[in-house]
Design an enzyme around this catalytic site. Sequence first.
Site, mmCIF file in Angstrom:
data_model
loop_
_atom_site.group_PDB
_atom_site.id
_atom_site.type_symbol
_atom_site.label_atom_id
_atom_site.label_comp_id
_atom_site.label_asym_id
_atom_site.label_seq_id
_atom_site.Cartn_x
_atom_site.Cartn_y
_atom_site.Cartn_z
ATOM 1 N N SER A 211 -36.350 52.663 14.817
ATOM 2 C CA SER A 211 -36.766 52.860 16.201
ATOM 3 C C SER A 211 -35.995 51.919 17.111
ATOM 4 C CB SER A 211 -38.283 52.645 16.342
ATOM 5 O OG SER A 211 -38.732 53.050 17.621
ATOM 6 N N ASN A 212 -36.532 51.660 18.295
ATOM 7 C CA ASN A 212 -35.895 50.756 19.258
ATOM 8 C C ASN A 212 -36.980 50.043 20.054
ATOM 9 O OD1 ASN A 212 -36.495 52.516 21.701
ATOM 10 N ND2 ASN A 212 -35.259 53.924 20.479
ATOM 11 N N ASP A 213 -36.575 49.248 21.025
ATOM 12 C CA ASP A 213 -37.522 48.382 21.729
ATOM 13 C C ASP A 213 -38.188 49.019 22.951
ATOM 14 O OD1 ASP A 213 -37.366 46.135 20.093
ATOM 15 O OD2 ASP A 213 -35.529 45.447 21.047
ATOM 16 N N ALA A 277 -36.187 56.617 25.131
ATOM 17 C CA ALA A 277 -35.076 56.070 24.347
ATOM 18 C C ALA A 277 -35.086 56.806 23.008
ATOM 19 C CB ALA A 277 -35.247 54.572 24.144
#
Length: 399
Positions: A211-213, A277
């Site tokens: 995943s991402n932030d 995102a």
Amino acid sequence: MLKGKKIALYVTGGIAVYKVVDLMRSLIKAGAEVQVAMTESATQFVSPLTFQVLSKRNVYRNIFAEDDPAKVNHIHFADWPDLAIVAPLSANTLAKLANGIADNFVSSALLATTCPIFTIPAMNEHMYENPATQTNIETLRGRELYVMNPDEGFLAEGYSGKGRFPTQERILDELRLFIREKGRALPLKGKSVIVTAGGTKERIDPVRFISNDSSGKMGHAVAEAAWEKGAEVTLITASPLAVSGNITVIRVESADEMHEAVSSRFDSSDALIMAAAVSDYSPETTHTRKMKKRDKLTLTLKKNPDILKEMGKRKQTRQCLVGFAAETDKIEEYAKKKLEEKNADLIVANDVGKKDRGFNVDKNEVIFFSHHEEPQTINLKAKKDIAEDIVDWISNFIN
């Protein structure tokens, strides 16, 4: 929507008065100015001092306490607000309001009020269901006063029934809807807007993912701002953040799920704001059972669908397509390239390499890139305010 609004809060007698304290705090936190008036019955449940300290304003309750000879208090109070809220609305004050009785500060000021009035009845079930009360409610609705339906649940009398003070979430949702319907500036009225939000999760196994932030805060703020401007909003989100009941929400997890949700709705929309995102890659194989720890692990990744690019190819002339570019360097170069390659109308670019802005914080600084305008820098401020700037740009584009 509540920011800068002057709200007269009328508090009448009932056990639910204690819940109104928290409601008042929420209104103030949302940026509203709140002034309170109470009936004497209401003061038997919560002291006026509580409302005074938290609102930082005097609480009105005595119609004969004319301390300023230059004004008549209850008329001044009625003329001051943009919006009046009666919470809780007791059966007694409901009857007075329906029949034009003005025998205390609250009923007198309400009789003189010309701004929109939003009421929240709360009382015993039998009192609420009484034909006289129901007739009074219909009378108020016929005069375009908003009368919420109370909740069903455990009452002060010790049994369950209809008449309970509604949850704060439902009150705020219906209040915002009421304000929007009374508003005149709704540039996106009748328009269908899709917003995506959050960072997608690409499963490796049942407990691990890529995943991402991204927190989803920006996308959720854009969805709220678009709704406030009159749009019918569908929020497709991979974020766990709460969503207003006025917005259609579709919860997704992976890039494939988001792609499917966007693709099936895009053609009938007027605008798509891709604030999510979306993970660029996902594991080629997702294991159905937890993988055991090993010394080395090799993951083979596959490229995920480029949702923004695909919708750019499908975009019709009437549609507005907005993308985001989260970069750490060469922001202008990459944003302009994305604008062209994705056939977007607007790219909102920001530097995610700085800790005080971007992912997982409440503020951001962005630059707008579009085809026929010079880049526009939006200096560091709350994401909610940036969301309003984005929606204003979209409104101007569409209209």
